[in-house]
Design a protein around this motif. Structure first.
Motif, PDB file in Angstrom:
ATOM      1  N   LEU A  25       0.843  -1.191   0.000  1.00 14.30           N
ATOM      2  CA  LEU A  25       0.000   0.000   0.000  1.00 14.30           C
ATOM      3  C   LEU A  25       0.887   1.253   0.000  1.00 14.30           C
ATOM      4  N   HIS A  27       1.204   5.453   0.131  1.00 11.17           N
ATOM      5  CA  HIS A  27       0.520   6.677   0.549  1.00 11.17           C
ATOM      6  C   HIS A  27       0.759   7.811  -0.451  1.00 11.17           C
ATOM      7  N   MET A  36      -2.602   5.075   5.317  1.00  6.99           N
ATOM      8  CA  MET A  36      -2.844   3.717   4.844  1.00  6.99           C
ATOM      9  C   MET A  36      -2.817   2.684   5.964  1.00  6.99           C
ATOM     10  N   TRP A  39      -6.082   0.675   6.761  1.00  8.90           N
ATOM     11  CA  TRP A  39      -6.333  -0.290   5.691  1.00  8.90           C
ATOM     12  C   TRP A  39      -5.370  -1.463   5.819  1.00  8.90           C
ATOM     13  N   VAL A  52       3.420  -1.300   4.187  1.00 10.66           N
ATOM     14  CA  VAL A  52       3.098   0.110   3.946  1.00 10.66           C
ATOM     15  C   VAL A  52       4.391   0.895   4.129  1.00 10.66           C
ATOM     16  N   LEU A  96      -3.110   5.432  -2.679  1.00  5.14           N
ATOM     17  CA  LEU A  96      -3.953   6.612  -2.486  1.00  5.14           C
ATOM     18  C   LEU A  96      -3.280   7.796  -3.151  1.00  5.14           C
ATOM     19  N   THR A 231      -9.331   6.883   2.682  1.00  2.00           N
ATOM     20  CA  THR A 231      -8.900   5.756   3.517  1.00  2.00           C
ATOM     21  C   THR A 231      -8.968   6.077   5.008  1.00  2.00           C
TER      22      THR A 231
END
Length: 251
Positions: A25, A27, A36, A39, A52, A96, A231
């Motif tokens: 993930l 950001h 993030m 999530w 992340v 995102l 998010t």
């Protein structure tokens, strides 16, 4: 340089049946893993292996970020992806805002090794006339007022900067140009969420992505109760649950 509280990277090795499925993930610009983390934790609780990363120059000072470029940010997500590709049977990527552009670049660079692409208000363009002056402006002005924490839900914080570092912003526009040029190379299954009311990235950014990719398995979801950082907003639980449905369907 010390990392701001809440901006630390997040990592979890999965357990059970889902442990061999990895998710990276990414950001957004001037943000941090804080946007993030919920999530990522939701996916971790479901048993998945999650990374992340904190993008270079983020979560510290905007001055440090001004010394980084999009290739540095991409290298961080690429490293996380390569780690999970060695460790897992399949890897999904998510992003995102600018993180969406970085995730898209992973899909372009790694092809079928990316099992699926999950995007939240992805940034491939911004309709701001001031960007036309950016090539010159970034050479004489270090920063402008920030744009972070565009969140409808009260009390949320993506741990972002209150200034926009202009050299870094100019580099982000180079990232956009590179990713948009290669959008037809995206063939993976996609799920994309975009907010009706987003004060940072226009709807036309998602429309551009959807009109150019070659993917045939594409799901578009509209968010009616969130701003840009969805998010962390009212629609976050829906995003999290639908992401698991997407992963399970493709696994």
């Amino acid at each position: 340089m010390s990392v701001r509280p809440g901006a630390e990277p997040y990592s979890h090795d999965g357990t059970g049946d889902h442990a061999r499925t990895g998710i990276v993930l990414a950001h957004g610009f001037t943000g941090s893993p804080a946007s993030m983390r919920p999530w990522g934790q939701f996916l971790a609780e479901a048993g998945y292996t999650v990374r992340v990363p904190r993008l270079p120059g983020h979560g510290t000072t905007w001055q440090e970020m001004n010394r980084t470029r999009w290739q540095d940010w991409y290298a961080a997500v690429d490293s996380a992806f390569r780690e999970l590709h060695e460790q897992c049977d399949q890897v999904f990527v998510a992003g995102l805002s600018m993180g969406g552009a970085l995730a898209t670049r992973l899909a372009q660079e790694h092809g079928p090794r990316v099992r699926g692409l999950m995007l939240v208000n992805p940034a491939y363009k911004v309709d701001d006339i001031r960007l036309r002056a950016l090539p010159v402006l970034q050479t004489v002005l270090p920063s402008l007022p920030g744009i972070g924490n565009d969140i409808k839900k009260a009390g949320e914080d993506e741990v972002c900067y209150d200034r926009i570092p202009l050299k870094a912003l100019f580099s982000q526009t180079r990232l956009w140009a590179t990713v948009v040029r290669d959008l037809p190379e995206v063939t993976q299954p996609v799920v994309l969420w975009h907010s009706v009311e987003d004060h940072i990235v226009p709807t036309s950014s998602s429309e551009l992505f959807l009109s150019r990719v070659s993917s045939t398995d594409v799901t578009e979801n509209v968010l009616h109760d969130s701003y840009h950082v969805a998010t962390l907003d009212h629609d976050a639980p829906r995003i999290f649950e639908e992401s698991v449905q997407f992963i399970e369907r493709l696994s």
